[in-house]
Design an enzyme around this catalytic site. Structure first.
Site, short mmCIF file in Angstrom:
data_model
loop_
_atom_site.label_atom_id
_atom_site.label_comp_id
_atom_site.label_asym_id
_atom_site.label_seq_id
_atom_site.Cartn_x
_atom_site.Cartn_y
_atom_site.Cartn_z
N LYS A 148 -24.61 45.06 17.99
CA LYS A 148 -25.65 45.62 17.15
C LYS A 148 -27.01 45.60 17.85
O LYS A 148 -28.02 45.26 17.26
CB LYS A 148 -25.72 44.84 15.83
N CYS A 149 -27.02 45.99 19.10
CA CYS A 149 -28.22 45.93 19.94
C CYS A 149 -28.61 47.34 20.37
O CYS A 149 -27.76 48.22 20.47
CB CYS A 149 -27.90 45.07 21.16
N GLY A 150 -29.87 47.54 20.65
CA GLY A 150 -30.33 48.82 21.16
C GLY A 150 -29.69 49.17 22.50
O GLY A 150 -29.61 50.34 22.87
#
Length: 157
Positions: A34-36
Site C-alpha cells: 500500500k505504498c506509492g
C-alpha cells in the site's frame, strides 16, 4: 558472518537458503502493498526476467513505514501475484530497522558486518545489491527504479 549464513523463511514459511544463490547477484527490496512505490513490483519482475541467468530478486515485506504492509503472508502473496504477476521470491514479513531488525538487514546496513558501508532503511522499496560472491555492492533509495542504470550497469558487466 557472511550473507549466505543468514536464515530466512518464505511467505509459505519454508526455509530460504541464501547460499543457493551464490554465484548470482541478489537484489533485496523491502516491499509494501500500500505504498506509492508499490508499482515498482512491475519493474522488479521485469528486472528479474531480463537478468534471470545472473540475478535473483528477493522481496522482503515490511510494515515499518506508514503501516503500508498490514497483510498476512497469504494476503501479500495474493496481492503480488494478482496485481503485478510477481514470480520472484518473497520472504516472510520482517523488520528492517530497530531493536527487532532481522539479521539480513543487520548485515545489509552495517559496515561492521558487510565490510562495505553502513546505511539505514529510509522507506519501502529501498534496494540492496549483493554481488555473486556475496559482497554488498551498494544500496539505492526508493526513488531509484528497478531498471535504473545505477543497478543494471552491475548486472551487465
Amino acid at each position: 558472518m557472511n550473507i549466505y549464513d543468514i536464515e530466512m523463511k518464505s511467505l509459505q514459511n519454508k526455509p530460504i537458503l541464501l547460499s543457493d544463490f551464490e554465484g548470482k547477484f541478489i537484489l533485496f527490496v523491502n516491499v509494501a502493498s500500500k505504498c506509492g512505490f508499490t508499482p515498482q513490483y512491475k519493474g522488479l519482475e521485469e528486472l528479474q526476467n531480463t537478468y534471470k541467468d545472473n540475478l535473483v530478486v528477493i522481496g522482503v515485506p515490511c510494515n515499518q513505514f506508514g503501516s503500508q504492509e498490514p497483510g498476512s503472508s497469504s494476503e501479500i502473496k495474493e496481492f503480488c501475484e494478482v496485481n503485478y504477476g510477481v514470480s520472484f521470491l518473497i520472504t516472510e514479513k520482517i523488520e528492517v530497522k530497530g531493536t527487532n531488525q532481522h539479521p539480513l538487514y543487520q548485515w545489509l546496513t552495517s559496515k561492521k558486518l558487510n565490510s562495505k558501508k553502513s546505511s539505514s532503511v529510509k522507506w519501502n522499496f529501498q534496494k540492496y545489491l549483493v554481488s555473486p560472491d556475496g559482497q554488498l555492492i551498494d544500496y539505492y533509495f526508493s526513488i531509484t527504479k528497478p531498471l535504473n542504470s545505477k543497478i543494471t550497469k552491475h548486472l551487465n558487466s
